[in-house]
Design a protein around this motif. Sequence first.
Motif, PDB file in Angstrom:
ATOM      1  N   PRO A 132       0.840  -1.198   0.000  1.00 26.90           N
ATOM      2  CA  PRO A 132       0.000   0.000   0.000  1.00 26.90           C
ATOM      3  C   PRO A 132       0.873   1.246   0.000  1.00 26.90           C
ATOM      4  O   PRO A 132       1.867   1.332   0.724  1.00 26.90           O
ATOM      5  N   GLY A 134       0.693   5.537   0.044  1.00 29.40           N
ATOM      6  CA  GLY A 134      -0.102   6.756   0.211  1.00 29.40           C
ATOM      7  C   GLY A 134       0.580   7.899  -0.518  1.00 29.40           C
ATOM      8  O   GLY A 134       0.469   8.059  -1.727  1.00 29.40           O
ATOM      9  N   GLY A 135       1.369   8.687   0.253  1.00 28.38           N
ATOM     10  CA  GLY A 135       2.144   9.751  -0.371  1.00 28.38           C
ATOM     11  C   GLY A 135       3.581   9.315  -0.628  1.00 28.38           C
ATOM     12  O   GLY A 135       4.353  10.045  -1.257  1.00 28.38           O
ATOM     13  N   GLY A 136       3.972   8.170  -0.087  1.00 31.89           N
ATOM     14  CA  GLY A 136       5.351   7.709  -0.262  1.00 31.89           C
ATOM     15  C   GLY A 136       6.359   8.492   0.560  1.00 31.89           C
ATOM     16  O   GLY A 136       7.544   8.509   0.246  1.00 31.89           O
ATOM     17  N   SER A 137       5.903   9.130   1.647  1.00 34.31           N
ATOM     18  CA  SER A 137       6.833   9.947   2.449  1.00 34.31           C
ATOM     19  C   SER A 137       7.465   9.149   3.583  1.00 34.31           C
ATOM     20  O   SER A 137       8.109   9.733   4.463  1.00 34.31           O
ATOM     21  N   SER A 138       7.293   7.846   3.571  1.00 32.36           N
ATOM     22  CA  SER A 138       7.895   7.001   4.612  1.00 32.36           C
ATOM     23  C   SER A 138       9.390   7.289   4.746  1.00 32.36           C
ATOM     24  O   SER A 138      10.087   7.422   3.751  1.00 32.36           O
ATOM     25  N   GLN A 202       5.086  17.361   9.499  1.00 31.55           N
ATOM     26  CA  GLN A 202       5.982  18.189   8.669  1.00 31.55           C
ATOM     27  C   GLN A 202       5.830  17.808   7.197  1.00 31.55           C
ATOM     28  O   GLN A 202       6.013  18.628   6.304  1.00 31.55           O
ATOM     29  N   SER A 203       5.471  16.549   6.943  1.00 36.58           N
ATOM     30  CA  SER A 203       5.323  16.044   5.581  1.00 36.58           C
ATOM     31  C   SER A 203       3.921  16.265   5.026  1.00 36.58           C
ATOM     32  O   SER A 203       3.564  15.649   4.015  1.00 36.58           O
ATOM     33  N   THR A 208      -0.605  11.192   3.174  1.00 43.73           N
ATOM     34  CA  THR A 208      -2.054  10.999   3.054  1.00 43.73           C
ATOM     35  C   THR A 208      -2.689  10.562   4.376  1.00 43.73           C
ATOM     36  O   THR A 208      -2.000  10.052   5.272  1.00 43.73           O
ATOM     37  N   THR A 215       0.611   4.608   9.916  1.00 41.00           N
ATOM     38  CA  THR A 215       1.896   4.771  10.620  1.00 41.00           C
ATOM     39  C   THR A 215       1.755   5.430  11.986  1.00 41.00           C
ATOM     40  O   THR A 215       2.763   5.721  12.630  1.00 41.00           O
ATOM     41  N   SER A 217       0.894   8.530  12.700  1.00 40.41           N
ATOM     42  CA  SER A 217       1.757   9.698  12.553  1.00 40.41           C
ATOM     43  C   SER A 217       1.484  10.741  13.629  1.00 40.41           C
ATOM     44  O   SER A 217       0.441  10.749  14.278  1.00 40.41           O
ATOM     45  N   GLY A 218       2.451  11.603  13.822  1.00 35.77           N
ATOM     46  CA  GLY A 218       2.366  12.671  14.823  1.00 35.77           C
ATOM     47  C   GLY A 218       2.174  14.006  14.124  1.00 35.77           C
ATOM     48  O   GLY A 218       2.871  14.311  13.161  1.00 35.77           O
ATOM     49  N   GLU A 266       0.708  -0.384   9.299  1.00 37.30           N
ATOM     50  CA  GLU A 266       1.763  -0.186   8.287  1.00 37.30           C
ATOM     51  C   GLU A 266       1.569  -1.038   7.026  1.00 37.30           C
ATOM     52  O   GLU A 266       2.533  -1.518   6.428  1.00 37.30           O
ATOM     53  N   ILE A 272      -6.305   0.440   4.080  1.00 37.72           N
ATOM     54  CA  ILE A 272      -7.302   1.346   4.654  1.00 37.72           C
ATOM     55  C   ILE A 272      -7.827   2.194   3.493  1.00 37.72           C
ATOM     56  O   ILE A 272      -7.036   2.826   2.773  1.00 37.72           O
ATOM     57  N   HIS A 506       6.881   8.458  16.229  1.00 42.94           N
ATOM     58  CA  HIS A 506       5.850   8.669  15.198  1.00 42.94           C
ATOM     59  C   HIS A 506       6.326   8.415  13.770  1.00 42.94           C
ATOM     60  O   HIS A 506       5.547   8.575  12.843  1.00 42.94           O
ATOM     61  N   ASN A 543       2.657  -6.091   2.216  1.00 40.42           N
ATOM     62  CA  ASN A 543       3.878  -5.425   2.703  1.00 40.42           C
ATOM     63  C   ASN A 543       4.812  -6.329   3.494  1.00 40.42           C
ATOM     64  O   ASN A 543       5.174  -6.030   4.647  1.00 40.42           O
TER      65      ASN A 543
END
Length: 554
Positions: A132, A134-138, A202-203, A208, A215, A217-218, A266, A272, A506, A543
């Motif tokens: 999966p 999303g934005g690929g910002s991992s 920040q991302s 997404t 993840t 995220s924070g 993850e 999702i 996070h 994954n």
Amino acid sequence: MSDEATLSRRSKLRFYGWGYVDEALSAEEADRVRGSAQRLARGAPVEVPVPQINDFELPPPRVAVPAALAPMMSATPYDRLVHSLGKSFADIVRMFLRAIPRPPDWVAFPKSEDDVAAILEWASGANVAVIPFGGGSSVCGGVEPAVGDGYAAVVSLDLQYLWKVLEIDRISRAARIQAGALGPELEGQLKPHGLTLRHFPQSLQLSTLGGWIATRSGGHYASLYTHIDDFVESTRTVTPSGILETRRLPGSGAGPSPDRMMIGSEGILGVITEAWMRLQDRPRYQASASISFPTMANAVAAVRALSQSGLFPTNCRLLDPAEARNNHVGDGSRAILVLGFESADHPLDAWMRRALELVADHRGAYDTDAVARSLAPDNRTAEHRQGAAGQWRNAFIRMPYYRDLLVALGIITDTFETAITWDRFETLYEGVRERTQGAIREICGDDVTVSCRFTHIYPDGPAPYFSYSALGTSTGDLSTSLAKWRQIKAATNEIVVALGGTVTHHHAVGRDHRSGYELQSSPLFRHALAAAKAALDPAGILNPGVLIDPRGAS
Ligand SMILES: Cc1cc2nc3c(=O)[nH]c(=O)nc-3n(C[C@H](O)[C@H](O)[C@H](O)COP(=O)(O)OP(=O)(O)OC[C@H]3O[C@@H](n4cnc5c(N)ncnc54)[C@H](O)[C@@H]3O)c2cc1C
């Protein structure tokens, strides 16, 4: 299926680094970045040119896709490259090295939940791994097709066509939102209703809703609503075994929470596709202050008092002296606290007044005129964008844009984050800085400073976030940078957990934090997680290699 054209509606995304192709550094910014690289390299380092798509030779897809799925599948070099890696230091450097040994065979762009289910059904039967996306910002290897040799092929499943706010419940102040919406897309659809999710990692620009949930995220709230978890009312997930939908409830004591199982999964348990999210009214009142302290110990005591006061500041970023200097908000002799409150409902004078009493108890100094201006009715949203708070905020937003150029110049620049209870904070803070600096000195031969800030605070402890920059190479040999980064990463994973912290507060576990995750988590819990995965994903295609071993072994 197309040989040339991208199927992405985000075709302006830079494939090798951060941002869109029409967003460049200004000449002044680029000069500043080159100047700091020169200082670290003690001379002008070789600058590796930015990669072009034609620099890459990708192997052909290893499997054919069924005719029914073909219209949503792409194997163009651009689409495969965008989905080959995330956005960690290691990801950017490998792009500059033109070294992508494992691109996804196909990139899927489903347009509906039925499409997602059809892809999972085919992949489960054909032994194809699905990642999966999303934005690929991992920043921890979460979207990389590093699935081992046990799969016939890998499909990266991009949720970008599922980006709509589908329904708004104004009475309960919640919205049903599709998982592929990027931060600005989601906020743009909520704004006309006077609402906001107000979850600003920040991302934000390139991540997404689904990625945030997957993840844990924070966001920008320093206290109270720190993680996306706090805003999730219910989730809907497509798994190879069927759809798992949870009920919309403000709270529930009915057994272990199914949402909690999906939040942080993850991408290993399902895709999702949408979630009901708790929203906020847009803030009308904002107040901020920049407070400086003679020592880090004073500043930490003040922040602990704030965290336990019940005031719940929106912003409570404590920068240690080195971090303050790096962000140009101090000369490196004092710790700086960027403190902020916001509300859609009430003026904040009483909150700020009490917070300032608490920081003054711990030798905190601040500009009373600036605080008064920030509270003035006609300046409610402007003052907090100025001064140290504003400077820090600008540097924070631009940082990912600087990083691509630093990588090209051979500079290793990275962060790692954790959380720890207050009673063990000092040992962790001193230990992490000393041991990480020692490790970097050994690996890079450089005396570097590891700096620290708090991203979030809790009544029982802070979430410290560490940053460092070191010279990887000055000759343009970026494989040396990568090898050094890998050594530093292994060291920081181990150091943080050994000192009692979590391997991530996070940024998620992905593949890169697995070594720390295995040190800190119970084998019995990983076994239970593997059992849940076996129930939802019996063929083990989702994954593989993230969080736990592929095919369920813990
Ligand atoms: C410059 C920069 C700043 C960052 N700042 C922050 C920050 O402030 N706070 C923070 O928490 N993180 C931050 N991150 C890390 C990253 O942005 C977060 O982990 C974010 O939540 C990832 O969202 P995404 O949509 O990009 O997910 P992706 O990177 O695409 O995926 C991340 C993981 O989630 C899975 N996934 C994605 N979408 C779904 C879905 N719909 N269903 C199931 N699984 C899915 C993927 O398989 C992968 O394992 C930052 C990263 C960068 C590069």
